[in-house]
Write an enzyme that holds these catalytic residues in place. Structure first.
Site, PDB file in Angstrom:
ATOM      1  N   GLU A 142      13.605  -6.974  26.351  1.00 19.80           N
ATOM      2  CA  GLU A 142      13.464  -7.083  24.899  1.00 19.80           C
ATOM      3  C   GLU A 142      14.561  -6.278  24.203  1.00 19.80           C
ATOM      4  OE1 GLU A 142       9.839  -7.060  21.712  1.00 19.80           O
ATOM      5  OE2 GLU A 142      10.040  -5.298  22.968  1.00 19.80           O
ATOM      6  N   GLY A 300      10.116   3.474  24.416  1.00 17.09           N
ATOM      7  CA  GLY A 300       8.991   4.255  24.907  1.00 17.09           C
ATOM      8  C   GLY A 300       8.263   3.507  26.002  1.00 17.09           C
ATOM      9  N   ALA A 301       7.958   2.235  25.743  1.00 18.63           N
ATOM     10  CA  ALA A 301       7.281   1.389  26.724  1.00 18.63           C
ATOM     11  C   ALA A 301       7.529  -0.063  26.350  1.00 18.63           C
ATOM     12  CB  ALA A 301       5.781   1.694  26.768  1.00 18.63           C
ATOM     13  N   MET A 302       7.215  -0.969  27.274  1.00 20.51           N
ATOM     14  CA  MET A 302       7.485  -2.388  27.074  1.00 20.51           C
ATOM     15  C   MET A 302       6.341  -3.219  27.633  1.00 20.51           C
ATOM     16  SD  MET A 302       9.320  -4.795  25.962  1.00 20.51           S
ATOM     17  CE  MET A 302       8.963  -6.536  26.145  1.00 20.51           C
ATOM     18  N   GLU A 303       5.947  -4.249  26.853  1.00 19.77           N
ATOM     19  CA  GLU A 303       4.723  -4.999  27.120  1.00 19.77           C
ATOM     20  C   GLU A 303       4.919  -6.215  28.013  1.00 19.77           C
ATOM     21  OE1 GLU A 303       6.440  -6.667  23.183  1.00 19.77           O
ATOM     22  OE2 GLU A 303       6.232  -4.719  24.157  1.00 19.77           O
ATOM     23  N   ASN A 304       5.841  -6.178  28.965  1.00 17.10           N
ATOM     24  CA  ASN A 304       6.004  -7.330  29.860  1.00 17.10           C
ATOM     25  C   ASN A 304       4.635  -7.817  30.328  1.00 17.10           C
ATOM     26  OD1 ASN A 304       8.953  -6.705  30.010  1.00 17.10           O
ATOM     27  ND2 ASN A 304       8.190  -4.965  31.183  1.00 17.10           N
ATOM     28  N   GLU A 337       0.461  -1.222  24.255  1.00 13.95           N
ATOM     29  CA  GLU A 337       1.065  -2.228  25.136  1.00 13.95           C
ATOM     30  C   GLU A 337       0.038  -3.255  25.607  1.00 13.95           C
ATOM     31  OE1 GLU A 337       4.183  -2.265  25.035  1.00 13.95           O
ATOM     32  OE2 GLU A 337       4.338  -0.259  24.178  1.00 13.95           O
ATOM     33  N   HIS A 340      -0.412  -5.958  23.140  1.00 11.34           N
ATOM     34  CA  HIS A 340       0.656  -6.967  23.188  1.00 11.34           C
ATOM     35  C   HIS A 340       0.344  -8.102  24.158  1.00 11.34           C
ATOM     36  CE1 HIS A 340       3.826  -5.592  20.587  1.00 11.34           C
ATOM     37  NE2 HIS A 340       3.916  -4.403  21.154  1.00 11.34           N
TER      38      HIS A 340
END
Length: 904
Positions: A142, A300-304, A337, A340
């Site tokens: 992203e 910070g973080a990613m919602e894969n 997350e 998401h």
């Protein structure tokens, strides 16, 4: 109704629609020894219009010859020409024979790439094991970096299914969005498909590899595709989901040295996932949900989907020595997350100008509605006011702000809108709507929206139509300007003999907007609080200010307040006499004004005085009157306000010292009452308040021998660090005081303290210890040690941590000018290092936005002349706006401030 079409010609930044991908079959071979990867992709295509030219996204990949098979032609053809458009990360292939319209085709391409440390695309992360640096690989796609890992149609609208195969060395673990369905030795697998035939040329004789195949995904966008490979370990819980009744595994993966710190994040995921399914009435569709914690991570973080990723501070804590703030951060991040999985993954924005449909919802749902259900004692709705609403209004008060729904003509602009407007203002507007229509009806509307757009893409009107269906209200008309227009209103309240007169104008940090900047009228839910005969609060949520002005009948002899609960996205300006009455009522033990009301009063007072709409002395007097307040969150707002004033007058030492005296008067008595020890079983409020007041008292510094009482906090923290320095025993430093203890020790110490925290940074027991060390290294007053920190940033710091060094240096008055010079001297190196990341915009803001003079403004403008600012122009504009506002504030209020503090 919000437009669904960007203002710029679509062809300038969107891919052609001649063909549409429907399925990707991706095989990736990862070599963690050579730090490279090779891959092969087969992309199934629907041909919409006859074409012999195929255009897709690719960046930083070495592409081999493209081959195209056509069902209709029953032939395979190789590319005849190839061209690149590097500014848009596009490759265009031309083939000898055109594909017929309404036919099927398959594009096949082999490719190679490097595993760099750039934290975008498919990249490498490092960790230490047995004194050696080791590597693993993971993805961050992203918004537009899937194209760095495989050639693709890298746009959220172009959803496809994905079959992923990973080839890796034995002894490593391969992860992706879906569960692995097969794993076998490379040599045992027949090399019958094109992918393995292509990749076989990159396998040397005698090398051992394995093949891991993953289950096919549902329809999804490229930016939430994920895969990873490395020596990971995991902890696991299973959860039964209430709607689908299926039981699925939940795991957290990381390296062996960190896995013992992952339990809390796993437990949060276990608690929130079933709640989302129940609230949305939409089942979680995947058969597992993993979290991978990485030592190097830009966001910070990613919602894969099915494989959340993020940095250590977002997910890890020591179960035996965890500070409460770390727990809150992990709770909010993990819950955000997981939200998401529905907002963004099941239902995805059509294009990046609708980013807020992902991030605003995940912020509200993940950090307030669901988090408040799991951890009610943390009062997350109240903390939202400071952490999100006030932060959003501060940014949105600038002329250089942007609407929540903002045009994104290219990838450079997309990175920049991951800001407080897309997250915090969007969440605040949605919170305001939920309060107006009722949270239950709001969530019903959200469920309707999700069900209508399952596995599809959405625009603003889709959401408003769902809430309209649930409420029977015209939400499209009500909410239009909150989303599509820049800014927000200030409501000016004037008392009349029979009520109040309310007027709305756009609020700017320099005052009320005028002329063309003040044309927008918002539909403003007034949420009017009054009291009945017994003094009990009554809130009227039905009042809407739709025009410029309105008059409301009201008995003003009794307490009243607009924006009850501080749910509205606006400021309220009262006459000084009215504010004094509200203030007197607010400090009463059984006040009709809630915690949220008191927090909002403090933030509004500061913003209005900074804008010149109220006096600064009225803000300070309001704060002074709150000296008997018991709630942490009000004191948190007060600490932000007082620290903010000191930060503006940072180059006026005589004013800073007098304000620090005021700060000591406010906070030291609370330190004396609460002490330094954190007791098991005490309330979250008590824990957070103790940390807040000790921090503020320590930052107020040592006034010398004039009043020894006020020296105790600094001395106490220094003595605790000295004990650690002499013995190696850190038991006298509570986890919640780690940051301020390290910072105080370095600020008031010398080389020994600096070197000690640097060692903690290099070998931290926890992610929060590393963070505390970074901020402490940035807090030194010693010019030589400041330069040592700059050198450390350039030579030793992880890329992900540079922004934290800058944040610490920006908070250090002794380092601010040096930081700006360092940024300018190292501009080319920093730009090259971070041009693909979210970090670059933050570095611009942190380096420059603290200045307060016209001379600084002019010098900054001059420095950036002739530079390509496309990756950070929003941040630069906001920094310059901030300097201009602070300059005006200082010119207007310095005399008043000096008079007020001198009278105390």
């Amino acid at each position: 109704m919000s437009t669904t079409s960007p203002t710029a010609p679509q062809d300038n930044y969107r891919l052609p629609v001649d063909v549409k991908p429907t399925h990707y079959d991706i095989t990736i071979k990862t070599d963690l020894e050579k730090l490279e990867f090779q891959g092969f992709v087969r992309i199934s295509l629907d041909v919409k219009r006859e074409t012999s030219r195929i255009v897709l996204n690719s960046s930083d990949l070495q592409l081999h010859k493209a081959v195209l098979y056509s069902d209709a032609l029953a032939t395979t053809q190789e590319e005849s020409t190839r061209s690149f458009e590097s500014s848009q990360d596009r490759v265009a292939y031309t083939f000898p024979t055109a594909l017929p319209a309404s036919s099927k085709a398959e594009l096949r391409v082999g490719f190679e790439g490097k595993l760099t440390g750039g934290m975008a695309g498919y990249y490498r992360a490092t960790f230490e094991q047995d004194g050696q640096t080791k590597y693993y690989a993971l993805t961050q796609f992203e918004p537009t970096s899937a194209r760095r890992a495989f050639p693709c149609w890298d746009e959220p609208l172009l959803k496809s299914t994905f079959s992923i195969t990973l080839i890796s060395r034995p002894g490593t673990v391969s992860l992706s969005n879906m569960p692995a369905i097969a794993e076998e030795d490379y040599e045992a697998s027949p090399k019958t498909n094109e992918a393995l035939q292509f990749l076989s040329s990159f396998v040397s004789p005698g090398e051992q590899w394995k093949i891991t195949r993953f289950q096919e995904t549902p329809l999804m966008s490229t930016y939430i595709v994920a895969f990873a490979n490395g020596p990971f370990e995991y902890i696991e819980r299973t959860v039964e989901l209430p709607l689908s009744k299926k039981t699925i595994p939940l795991r957290v993966y990381t390296t062996s040295d960190l896995i013992h710190q992952a339990q809390f994040a796993l437990d949060v995921k276990y608690n929130v996932l079933p709640l989302y399914e129940k609230v949305f009435d939409v089942g979680y569709p995947l058969p597992k949900l993993d979290t991978l914690v990485a030592s190097d991570f830009d966001a910070g973080a990613m919602e894969n989907w099915g494989l959340i990723t993020g940095r250590t501070t977002a997910f890890l804590l020591d179960p035996k020595k965890a500070d409460l703030q770390a727990k809150k951060n992990i709770m909010k991040t993990q819950s955000h997350e997981v939200a998401h999985m529905w907002f963004g993954n099941i239902t995805t924005m059509e294009w990046w100008n609708y980013l807020y449909l992902n991030e605003g919802f995940a912020t509200l749902m993940g950090e307030v509605i669901i988090a408040g259900t799991v951890f009610p004692e943390w009062k997350v709705d109240s903390s939202f006011i400071t952490e999100h609403l006030n932060a959003a209004l501060s940014l949105d008060a600038k002329l250089s702000s942007h609407p929540i729904e903002v045009d994104c003509p290219d990838a450079n602009r997309i990175n920049q809108i991951f800001d407080a407007l897309s997250y915090s203002k969007a969440a605040s507007v949605l919170r305001m709507l939920a309060n107006y229509v009722g949270e239950d009806r709001f969530l019903t509307g959200v469920s309707i929206y999700l069900k209508k757009k399952l596995f599809g893409n959405s625009v603003t009107k889709d959401l408003w139509e769902g809430v309209s269906e649930a409420t029977g209200l015209d939400i499209v008309n009500l909410m239009e300007n909150w989303i599509s227009k820049i800014g927000f209103p200030v409501l000016t309240v004037t008392e009349l003999p029979s009520g109040i007169h309310v007027r709305q104008d756009r609020f700017l940090e320099t005052g009320r907007a005028e002329g063309k900047d003040n044309e927008t009228l918002w539909n403003v839910p007034l949420s009017l609080l009054t009291v009945d005969e017994s003094g009990k609060a009554i809130v009227n949520k039905s009042l809407i200010l739709k025009d410029r002005e309105m008059t409301i009948p009201l008995d003003t002899s009794k307490p009243f307040k607009l924006n009850a609960g501080t749910t509205g996205v606006y400021r309220v300006l009262y006459a000084s006499e009215t504010l004094e009455k509200i203030g007197r009522e607010a400090v009463k033990v059984n006040s009709c004004f809630s915690l949220n009301d008191r927090i909002g009063l403090v933030h509004d007072a500061m913003a209005l005085s900074k804008a010149g709409l109220a006096t600064l002395s009225s803000t300070l007097t309001l704060i002074e009157n709150f000296k008997n307040e018991r709630e942490y969150l009000v004191w948190s707002g007060i600490s932000d306000t007082v620290s903010g004033i000191i930060s503006i007058w940072w180059e006026y030492p005589h004013i800073v010292e007098k304000l620090n005296t005021f700060r000591r008067v406010l906070f030291v008595p609370l330190v004396e009452r609460l002490g330094y020890e954190y007791k098991e079983g005490e309330s979250a409020d008590t824990t957070m308040l103790r940390t807040c007041v000790i921090t503020q008292a320590a930052l107020a510094g040592d006034p010398g021998q004039a009043d020894l009482m006020f020296c105790r906090v600094v001395d106490e923290l220094r003595s605790r660090f000295t004990h650690y320095l002499e013995t190696g025993d850190d038991s006298k430093i509570p986890a919640d005081l780690q940051r301020i203890t390290f910072r105080t020790a370095v600020k008031h110490g010398g080389m020994a303290e600096y070197e000690a925290v640097q060692k903690i940074h290099d070998k931290p027991k926890t992610p929060t210890a590393r963070m505390a060390a970074i901020l402490a290294m940035s807090a030194t007053d010693n010019p030589q040690l400041i330069q040592s920190t700059f050198k450390f940033i350039m030579e030793k710091s992880r890329d992900q941590d540079v922004v934290y060094f800058f944040r610490g240096l920006e908070a250090n008055f002794k380092a601010r000018r040096a930081l700006a010079r360092f940024f300018m001297d190292e501009y080319e190196n920093l730009y090259k290092r971070f041009e693909s990341n979210f970090t670059l915009s933050f570095l611009v803001t942190l380096s420059l936005s603290s200045f307060t003079t016209k001379k600084d403004y002019n010098e900054i403008e001059e420095f950036f002349k002739g530079k390509d600012r496309s990756k950070y122009d929003l941040s630069l504009g906001q920094a310059l706006d901030g300097i201009r506002a602070k300059t005006a504030f200082i010119e207007r209020a310095t005399g008043e401030l000096e008079g007020w503090i001198s009278s105390r």
